[in-house]
Design a protein around this motif. Structure first.
Motif, PDB file in Angstrom:
ATOM      1  N   GLN A 248       0.828  -1.210   0.000  1.00  0.00           N
ATOM      2  CA  GLN A 248       0.000   0.000   0.000  1.00  0.00           C
ATOM      3  C   GLN A 248       0.865   1.264   0.000  1.00  0.00           C
ATOM      4  N   ASN A 251       2.611   2.287  -3.307  1.00  0.00           N
ATOM      5  CA  ASN A 251       1.755   2.872  -4.336  1.00  0.00           C
ATOM      6  C   ASN A 251       1.561   4.374  -4.168  1.00  0.00           C
ATOM      7  N   LYS A 252       2.116   4.935  -3.104  1.00  0.00           N
ATOM      8  CA  LYS A 252       1.982   6.377  -2.873  1.00  0.00           C
ATOM      9  C   LYS A 252       3.357   6.973  -2.605  1.00  0.00           C
ATOM     10  N   ASN A 253       3.787   7.850  -3.494  1.00  0.00           N
ATOM     11  CA  ASN A 253       5.139   8.407  -3.392  1.00  0.00           C
ATOM     12  C   ASN A 253       5.391   9.110  -2.070  1.00  0.00           C
ATOM     13  N   GLU A 254       4.364   9.783  -1.545  1.00  0.00           N
ATOM     14  CA  GLU A 254       4.559  10.554  -0.320  1.00  0.00           C
ATOM     15  C   GLU A 254       4.753   9.653   0.903  1.00  0.00           C
ATOM     16  N   LYS A 256       6.595   6.658   0.693  1.00  0.00           N
ATOM     17  CA  LYS A 256       7.743   5.777   0.510  1.00  0.00           C
ATOM     18  C   LYS A 256       8.844   6.023   1.541  1.00  0.00           C
TER      19      LYS A 256
END
Length: 331
Positions: A248, A251-254, A256
């Motif tokens: 999960q 899937n979201k760069n912020e 990682k």
């Protein structure tokens, strides 16, 4: 915390030593550098004989640590505020603010003191945040509420970062040092080729605060080994909710940048579930002479380091090899 982490984020570096399993990151920092050809003697010629023990403050507060843990859940906002202000007053009197002659850059020892005393200021609130978050997120994990479990892992990392930032900002204000001066001083050292040294210092600061939670568990050498082996197993097998949460977040760069910390917390939660041993218990027992001198523990710590590096590389996030030898080679 300031320039160093902003710099790393700007260049999309995720460093392993700050974020891998607590059993490695805490005491493993000592093992890591003792096993590498670390150019420390030459660096000291510039950095000077840095005092990193905080002995003055620790000697004053060592008798209050046990009481702090049990009082925090009963504390009001006002009592915590009063305690924090008292800490600021005590610590700001211990730090000598010195500048490198003919510059606006702080001396390295002043930088070290500011970084390390930030831990003392944030300590009580760190304990409260950690204990409360553990209790809530483990309840979500036990009830398979993985979305809420993930949210509390993220919330914890955000809360701790905010706590350290605010504590450091308040300390700088009390010392009469601007944030810009502090960050420019950090960058000046990086530009002189001391990126790794500052990295290791920041890593030790982030881990040192974990010792604010006092451990009362004594483990045998064999128990310590069993815990490390189990941590390696979790990293290799990646059970639920490990895969679910990491996927999960990928899937979201912020999100990682929080993945390594999230992995550490997930491993720690599995470890607690099986052994009823917390991260601070591992930290304390790993520092015992019989553990520090055990060759098999050295081997296991090396294995957990390489396993974590493999996990990070599989995710495309890099690891310890992403840390440059010299700031000038950092691209």
């Amino acid at each position: 915390m300031g320039a160093f982490f902003s710099f790393c984020k700007d260049h999309k570096v995720i460093v392993l030593g700050l974020t891998t399993s607590g059993i490695l990151a805490s005491v493993g920092l000592l093992y890591y550098r003792s096993d590498k050809n670390y150019k420390y003697k030459e660096d000291q010629e510039y950095l000077g004989p840095l005092n990193t023990s905080n002995n003055m403050y620790e000697s004053v507060n060592k008798n209050t640590k046990k009481q702090n843990i049990f009082d925090l859940e009963k504390d009001t906002i006002q009592t915590r505020f009063t305690s924090a202000m008292n800490a600021f007053d005590s610590i700001s009197n211990l730090i000598r603010v010195n500048y490198i002659p003919n510059t606006n850059c702080l001396e390295p020892q002043t930088i070290v003191d500011i970084l390390q005393y930030t831990i003392e200021i944030a300590g009580d609130e760190y304990i409260r945040i950690t204990l409360a978050n553990r209790k809530q997120r483990r309840n979500y994990k036990q009830n398979s509420q993985l979305n809420l479990y993930k949210q509390y892992i993220l919330k914890y990392n955000e809360d701790i970062e905010e706590l350290l930032e605010k504590s450091q900002a308040e300390l700088l204000q009390r010392l009469g040092v601007s944030k810009d001066i502090f960050e420019e001083s950090m960058l000046a050292l990086m530009e002189k080729g001391f990126f790794q040294q500052l990295y290791m210092l920041q890593a030790s600061v982030k881990q040192k605060i974990k010792e604010k939670i006092v451990s009362y568990q004594d483990l045998s050498v064999q128990q310590v080994k069993e815990i490390i082996r189990y941590s390696i197993k979790i990293l290799k097998q990646q059970p639920e909710p490990f895969q679910y949460i990491v996927n999960q977040m990928m899937n979201k760069n912020e999100l990682k940048e929080y993945i390594p910390n999230a992995i550490n917390m997930i491993v720690q939660d599995f470890t607690f579930q099986k052994f009823k041993v917390e991260e601070e218990d591992q930290i304390k027992n790993l520092q015992k002479p019989e553990c520090m001198g055990d060759s098999e523990i050295h081997q296991l710590l090396g294995e957990i380091e390489s396993t974590m590096a493999d996990v990070m590389n599989q995710l495309g996030l890099g690891g310890i090899d992403s840390i440059p030898e010299n700031f000038e080679n950092f691209t």
